[in-house]
Design a protein around this motif. Structure first.
Motif, PDB file in Angstrom:
ATOM      1  N   VAL A  91       1.004   3.052   0.531  1.00 54.60           N
ATOM      2  CA  VAL A  91       1.669   3.160   1.576  1.00 54.60           C
ATOM      3  C   VAL A  91       1.692   2.408   2.442  1.00 54.60           C
ATOM      4  O   VAL A  91       3.279   2.565   2.297  1.00 54.60           O
ATOM      5  CB  VAL A  91       0.546   4.185   1.785  1.00 54.60           C
ATOM      6  CG1 VAL A  91       1.438   4.683   3.351  1.00 54.60           C
ATOM      7  CG2 VAL A  91       0.907   5.843   1.322  1.00 54.60           C
ATOM      8  N   VAL A  92       0.772   0.751   1.863  1.00 54.85           N
ATOM      9  CA  VAL A  92       1.643   0.226   3.170  1.00 54.85           C
ATOM     10  C   VAL A  92       1.797  -0.860   2.484  1.00 54.85           C
ATOM     11  O   VAL A  92       1.172  -1.285   1.415  1.00 54.85           O
ATOM     12  CB  VAL A  92      -0.358  -0.307   3.964  1.00 54.85           C
ATOM     13  CG1 VAL A  92       0.079  -1.416   4.961  1.00 54.85           C
ATOM     14  CG2 VAL A  92      -0.820   0.861   4.808  1.00 54.85           C
ATOM     15  N   PRO A  93       3.044  -2.166   2.681  1.00 61.31           N
ATOM     16  CA  PRO A  93       3.793  -2.211   2.231  1.00 61.31           C
ATOM     17  C   PRO A  93       2.860  -3.835   2.686  1.00 61.31           C
ATOM     18  O   PRO A  93       2.270  -4.168   3.282  1.00 61.31           O
ATOM     19  CB  PRO A  93       4.530  -2.664   2.960  1.00 61.31           C
ATOM     20  CG  PRO A  93       5.191  -1.493   3.707  1.00 61.31           C
ATOM     21  CD  PRO A  93       3.830  -0.701   4.161  1.00 61.31           C
ATOM     22  N   ASP A  94       3.148  -5.099   1.844  1.00 55.49           N
ATOM     23  CA  ASP A  94       2.277  -6.137   2.330  1.00 55.49           C
ATOM     24  C   ASP A  94       2.974  -6.635   3.712  1.00 55.49           C
ATOM     25  O   ASP A  94       3.960  -6.491   3.979  1.00 55.49           O
ATOM     26  CB  ASP A  94       2.868  -7.765   1.072  1.00 55.49           C
ATOM     27  CG  ASP A  94       1.571  -6.776  -0.471  1.00 55.49           C
ATOM     28  OD1 ASP A  94       0.922  -5.978  -0.250  1.00 55.49           O
ATOM     29  OD2 ASP A  94       2.429  -6.772  -1.339  1.00 55.49           O
ATOM     30  N   GLY A  95       2.182  -7.579   3.616  1.00 59.48           N
ATOM     31  CA  GLY A  95       3.603  -8.375   4.674  1.00 59.48           C
ATOM     32  C   GLY A  95       2.952  -7.558   6.016  1.00 59.48           C
ATOM     33  O   GLY A  95       1.566  -6.608   6.815  1.00 59.48           O
ATOM     34  N   HIS A  96       3.746  -7.871   7.264  1.00 60.79           N
ATOM     35  CA  HIS A  96       3.456  -7.874   8.290  1.00 60.79           C
ATOM     36  C   HIS A  96       4.531  -6.577   8.699  1.00 60.79           C
ATOM     37  O   HIS A  96       5.180  -6.203   9.836  1.00 60.79           O
ATOM     38  CB  HIS A  96       4.159  -8.712   9.538  1.00 60.79           C
ATOM     39  CG  HIS A  96       2.679  -9.735   9.965  1.00 60.79           C
ATOM     40  ND1 HIS A  96       3.198 -10.291  10.966  1.00 60.79           N
ATOM     41  CD2 HIS A  96       1.568  -9.532   9.452  1.00 60.79           C
ATOM     42  CE1 HIS A  96       1.976 -11.064  10.930  1.00 60.79           C
ATOM     43  NE2 HIS A  96       1.253 -11.307   9.736  1.00 60.79           N
TER      44      HIS A  96
END
Length: 698
Positions: free
Chosen positions: A271-276
């Motif tokens: 669900v959560v992508p990498d980085g900001h």
């Protein structure tokens, strides 16, 4: 927060577009100072508007300032002549500075990624003014919500797709209310998820895709299926530390990376992508953290910046405060509903010889509690007391006073006091409650045996009697003074109550409003009752429930200034052939005489199968009455859907059911009554008491 004004003028040469118009207007003008000479270009051509001067050259010597933090922060120096500045979309983010320049890149590509920019893609916010306008529009949308679901939906709709591609909102389960301190572990429940729609929205507008990636994107469609619905916040855990910090954090920080698996479960990596590209923002209400919001952007989108943390903090704060207020409002509405249900009778009794129906309407949905009440109280001798009252005012205090007066009326009715005495004691009670506690009340007692009704009025609108033939009559009852005035005598009148007639008691909210006076409303009510009775014919009265609905239909849009209480009573009565009454002298032969009289009445009614239990119970009750009284004893049998027996004497002490010992010679009469009778009871009267019991006829 003040929304920044939007200017549609072209930027002037040599002026930073980020500078507000007001700053340019306030700049002092140097009068009498000669203009600076125009600098010549290297090729000898004079510098025109928008041409960089030596002061504009940066360190690279190419005539422009190097961009700050990459091309997404670059600002256009000038606007081409005739260029069109589109208007900002309402309640959304205005056109982003540099959007035309981004789309004007060679080949219509984005400078950062080199991919094409389809029309309709939300551009990143580059200036503080853009973020301020977005926060202002988003908070207005959130503030429009009145309940919990509307506020959460407003947060999702305001941020997707303008601020993020998807959002997950977690709230505590259950949500704390006010100052209460929840006991037990803190549990977060996934309240709502939202993402950029890829189909037609609710308005039927086809939304374009946000991007056209060359590779398969991270799926944001099934967010609810990839995450857990419930999450327990462990004390001392990573999620607990992030929530206690209150401030939003990037998902790429070490604290967030440790907290997200605890919040989302095993599917957090998908669900959560990498980085900001994700921000975790705690939702803090007035006193405690009540949830968390997770803002997500696809990897193909520009990542969140440091200023976006401030935007997320503003959105989280406004949403949390709105949720706190919605929860408090919901609790107040719940208390108001519970108070109303407690003060008003849930169901009406079914006394012998009369049918009842009632209605209650609040003044408005936001004012669910008022001072109007109604009641029907069974009395000894198959009688029933009908009460309708109205406490002045519309508040919780008025409802509380109404509850006290209603309880007092029930207590006084149990003493079998005359209607005028009941109103007198209610007046004294209202004065004890306060000097400004005033109310109106109508108290009526119906006797189905004599087909008579006794009414006393305390400043209340007069009742209306609908006869069987369809004639509606406003009863002439002395109005009296309202309850709480003090020092006023009340007068009762006794009127005929023929079988088939309907008595309508109501409060002034039904007949009085800003558009009509009370007597005009009473006349309209009388005409409405007569017209309704004509529909069923002269020999059949209208059904009570339908009659109440028809009466309420006479209210117009502007007639709901006050709450309304309505009580309708259909008089059926008890036929004289179904009543048998005798007077017995207080002698030792009275029980035997009572058995013979009861046996003859049962034989006349065809109820010989009840002879044995009736003789036994009548003998026991009459024996107890004769033992303690010195005046004649009354015996009455009533044949309705049940057989009812009533024995009255002049002794006010009520009998008590007790368990007799094996050596006692008496004390088993009421025990037999309790075992054999369908129902039984004893009621104190002003002249003594009545002991009664009922038996099923079949």
């Amino acid at each position: 927060m003040t929304e920044q004004p939007t200017s549609y003028e072209r930027p002037q040469p040599g002026v930073d577009p980020a500078e507000t118009r007001g700053a340019r207007l306030r700049a002092p003008k140097q009068l009498g100072t000669p203009a600076l000479p125009v600098q010549a270009r290297a090729d000898g051509a004079p510098a025109g508007p928008g041409t960089a001067t030596p002061c504009d050259r940066g360190k690279d010597g190419k005539g422009k300032e190097p961009p700050v933090n990459g091309p997404e922060h670059s600002q256009p120096a000038t606007a081409e002549p005739g260029a069109h500045r589109p208007r900002p979309a309402p309640e959304g983010v205005p056109p982003q500075p540099g959007a035309d320049q981004e789309r004007g890149a060679p080949g219509g590509q984005e400078r950062r990624t080199g991919r094409g920019l389809p029309p309709g893609r939300p551009m990143p916010m580059r200036r503080d003014g853009d973020r301020l306008r977005f926060v202002g529009a988003a908070t207005r949308r959130i503030a429009r919500g009145l309940d919990l679901d509307e506020i959460v939906m407003g947060l999702c709709r305001a941020t997707v797709p303008t601020f993020s591609d998807a959002i997950l909102v977690y709230l505590r389960d259950p949500l704390p209310v006010g100052d209460e301190r929840p006991t037990g572990p803190v549990v977060l429940r996934l309240r709502r998820t939202d993402r950029i729609p890829e189909e037609r929205d609710t308005d039927g507008v086809l939304l374009p895709p946000v991007f056209e990636p060359e590779t398969e994107p991270v799926p944001l469609v099934g967010l609810s299926s990839l995450t857990t619905e419930l999450c327990e916040v462990r004390p001392g855990g990573a999620l607990n530390e992030v929530l206690r910090g209150v401030r939003p954090v990037f998902a790429g920080t070490p604290a967030a990376r440790a907290a997200l698996p605890e919040l989302l479960g095993e599917g957090s990596e998908a669900v959560v992508p990498d980085g900001h590209h994700a921000i975790l923002a705690p939702l803090r209400g007035r006193r405690r953290v009540i949830g968390a919001a997770l803002f997500l952007r696809r990897p193909e989108r520009l990542p969140f910046e440091a200023d976006d943390l401030l935007v997320a903090a503003q959105l989280a704060t406004h949403s949390a405060l709105g949720i706190d207020k919605a929860v408090l409002y919901g609790r107040e509405a719940y208390i108001a509903d519970e108070l109303q249900r407690t003060m008003l009778p849930e169901t009406l009794p079914r006394p012998t010889g009369v049918r009842l129906a009632s209605r209650y309407l609040p003044a408005a949905e936001t004012a669910r509690v008022g001072g109007d009440w109604y009641d029907a109280i069974p009395l000894p001798g198959s009688r029933v007391a009908l009460v309708v009252g109205d406490v002045m005012g519309h508040s919780m205090t008025s409802a509380a006073i109404m509850g006290q007066l209603r309880t007092t009326a029930q207590t006084l009715a149990g003493l079998d006091l005359p209607p005028q005495e009941v109103l007198h004691h209610l007046d004294e009670q209202a004065q004890r409650l306060g000097t400004d506690r005033m109310a109106t009340c109508m108290y009526a007692v119906y006797d189905p045996v004599t087909h008579r009704i006794t009414i006393a009025n305390a400043g209340h609108p007069p009742p209306v009697l609908l006869h069987l033939g369809g004639r509606a009559e406003v009863l002439r009852v002395p109005p009296g003074a309202p309850i709480g005035v003090g020092g006023v005598d009340f007068e009762a009148v006794e009127l005929d109550a023929p079988a088939g007639a309907t008595l309508l008691l109501y409060t002034d909210g039904l007949v009085e409003s800003r558009l009509r006076d009370v007597w005009t409303g009473i006349e309209q009510l009388r005409e409405k009752l007569a017209a309704t009775a004509q529909l069923t014919g002269p020999d059949h009265p209208p059904p009570l429930e339908a009659l109440c609905d028809e009466v309420l239909d006479m209210l117009g849009p502007g007639d709901r200034d006050d709450d309304i209480a309505l009580l309708a009573a259909r008089f059926d009565g008890i036929a004289p052939s179904d009543v048998a009454c005798w007077t017995l002298e207080p002698e030792n032969s009275a029980p035997g005489q009572a058995r013979r009289l009861a046996r003859r009445a049962l034989a006349r009614w065809g109820l010989e199968e009840l002879t044995d239990p009736v003789e036994l119970l009548v003998s026991e009750v009459v024996t107890n009455a004769v033992r303690y009284t010195s005046r004649p004893v009354t015996l009455r049998l009533l044949r309705t859907d049940v057989l009812r027996c009533e024995v009255g004497d002049d002794v006010p002490q009520l009998p008590r059911l007790r368990q007799a010992r094996a050596t006692d010679e008496g004390g088993r009469g009421l025990y037999l009554v309790n075992r054999l009778a369908r129902r039984w009871g004893a009621t104190r009267l002003s002249t003594g008491k009545v002991v009664w019991f009922e038996l099923n006829r079949s």
